[in-house]
Design a protein around this motif. Structure first.
Motif, PDB file in Angstrom:
ATOM      1  N   GLY A 296       0.789  -1.231   0.000  1.00 37.85           N
ATOM      2  CA  GLY A 296       0.000   0.000   0.000  1.00 37.85           C
ATOM      3  C   GLY A 296       0.813   1.270   0.000  1.00 37.85           C
TER       4      GLY A 296
ATOM      5  N   ARG B 246      -8.235  -4.581  -3.206  1.00 34.07           N
ATOM      6  CA  ARG B 246      -7.811  -3.226  -2.854  1.00 34.07           C
ATOM      7  C   ARG B 246      -8.476  -2.200  -3.768  1.00 34.07           C
ATOM      8  NH1 ARG B 246      -3.970  -3.228   1.038  1.00 34.07           N
ATOM      9  NH2 ARG B 246      -3.280  -5.344   1.599  1.00 34.07           N
TER      10      ARG B 246
ATOM     11  N   ASN C  44      -2.228   1.158  -5.250  1.00 36.04           N
ATOM     12  CA  ASN C  44      -2.199   0.724  -3.855  1.00 36.04           C
ATOM     13  C   ASN C  44      -2.078  -0.791  -3.729  1.00 36.04           C
ATOM     14  OD1 ASN C  44      -2.405   3.329  -2.944  1.00 36.04           O
ATOM     15  ND2 ASN C  44      -4.620   3.247  -2.639  1.00 36.04           N
ATOM     16  N   ALA C  45      -2.081  -1.494  -4.854  1.00 37.88           N
ATOM     17  CA  ALA C  45      -1.988  -2.956  -4.847  1.00 37.88           C
ATOM     18  C   ALA C  45      -0.572  -3.404  -5.184  1.00 37.88           C
ATOM     19  CB  ALA C  45      -2.991  -3.544  -5.836  1.00 37.88           C
TER      20      ALA C  45
END
Length: 389
Positions: free
Chosen positions: A31, A118, A123-124
């Motif tokens: 993240g 996610r 953010n993954a």
């Protein structure tokens, strides 16, 4: 590709990873810490993903002499404290059923399943303890390099899982998106279909996202698109985006740091909106004052004297945004000078010659004369006038 930085090399953080990997489990940073490190931005919170179940994380951490706190164990999260530094460790998960903010999840051993639940592709992204980046979906790195903020999988599905993701989409685009590339069209279409879902969110969550968005270096494009999609009206009824861009320009021109409360005032927010967004009492009072001062016909020096340097500067910037003209350096300097002044006459200086309402009226009269003089009239001169027959 690898991420690097003091945050990942810290012995305290490596000790947490070593506790997991030494017990035969995976430990992957995930993240925001990975995203920010790749962007060269500051890293604050450290999140770690693992296939180890929460109870096992607690067991492994305590065996390594680390403190484990079950901060969100029902959601698969344990906070492990190493040398005073918190690390949130969450077990890989997959969604079984989603409804609004809540979801029925099951633990997983598959990092791809964890990545697929996610919000945004950037953010993954994960990283091994040595910094090696892992991109389970195969698009996160490409999107991050392009500053392309887009949802993982189907955008509308992601939003319906948690409508706050609408606001997060605008915030992330303001902070991390390519300003020349515009907004992901698929995401905007999904926002248009789901925007009414914002009405069901808690005020605290909305207020938190709005202030984070408005703290971005230039939130003007995001706020303008929020207005066009109807998202702005859902969270701030009556708000208008037209002053945000001029205000951001004036802030940059005068070297004034971004401030979300000042920018909320530019949207037309006041005390009622501050309360509705569950801002702190101090922030709400400040917002109410700025709403009042935007239209105040007061000289810069008096603004500074009566309301302080910060409020005066904010008011001058907001007035400049409304008028389309920047505040002059002299006006900003006068406001700061006014803020340093202290009225030299006290009520006791006028007693017993004056009392009750007459005392208050005379103090106000002398203060007005003192301000009009550019704060130059001395105490002696003011009192001589006050006691003159």
């Amino acid at each position: 590709m690898k991420v690097a930085g003091d945050w990942i090399a810290r012995p305290a953080t490596q000790a947490v990873c070593a506790a997991l990997t030494g017990a035969g489990h995976r430990a992957l940073f995930v993240g925001g810490c990975v995203r920010n490190a790749l962007l060269g931005a500051p890293v604050s919170d450290i999140d770690i993903a693992t296939e180890a179940r929460p109870e096992r994380v607690v067991e492994v951490a305590e065996a390594a002499g680390l403190k484990a706190v079950a901060t969100g164990i029902e959601h698969g999260t344990v906070t492990v404290v190493s040398d005073g530094l918190p690390h949130e460790i969450t077990t890989f998960r997959r969604d079984v059923e989603t409804f609004g903010r809540h979801a029925v999840v099951a633990y997983s051993d598959d990092i791809r399943e964890d990545a697929a639940r996610r919000d945004f592709t950037m953010n993954a992204l994960y990283a091994l303890p040595d910094g090696t980046v892992v991109d389970p979906l195969g698009v996160g790195l490409t999107d991050l390099e392009a500053r392309h903020v887009r949802f993982v999988g189907d955008a509308e599905t992601r939003i319906r899982e948690d409508y706050l993701r609408i606001l997060r989409f605008f915030r992330f685009t303001a902070w991390y998106g390519d300003p020349d590339a515009g907004f992901d069209p698929t995401a905007l279409a999904a926002v248009a279909e789901t925007v009414e879902g914002l009405a069901g969110l808690s005020a605290e969550r909305v207020g938190g996202e709005i202030t984070k968005l408005l703290a971005a270096p230039d939130p003007a494009p995001a706020v303008a698109v929020m207005e066009r999609t109807g998202a702005l009206a859902q969270v701030l009824p009556g708000a208008a985006a037209r002053l945000i861009a001029p205000l951001v320009h004036l802030e940059a021109r005068t070297g004034t740091p971004p401030d979300p409360i000042r920018r909320l005032a530019a949207l037309g927010a006041g005390e009622a909106e501050g309360r509705a967004l569950r801002l702190s009492k101090r922030e709400t009072r400040r917002l109410a004052r700025l709403a009042e001062l935007q239209g105040a016909a007061m000289a810069p020096a008096e603004l500074g004297y009566r309301h302080g340097a910060e409020a005066a500067r904010d008011a001058l910037l907001l007035q400049g945004a409304m008028a389309g003209t920047p505040p002059e350096d002299a006006a900003l300097a006068a406001a700061e000078e006014g803020a340093r002044q202290r009225f030299p006459v006290a009520a006791r200086d006028l007693m017993p010659a004056y009392a009750g309402p007459a005392l208050g009226a005379k103090l106000a009269e002398l203060e007005a004369r003192w301000i009009a003089s550019g704060f130059r009239l001395s105490k002696e001169a003011l009192l001589e006038d006050a006691h003159r027959p």
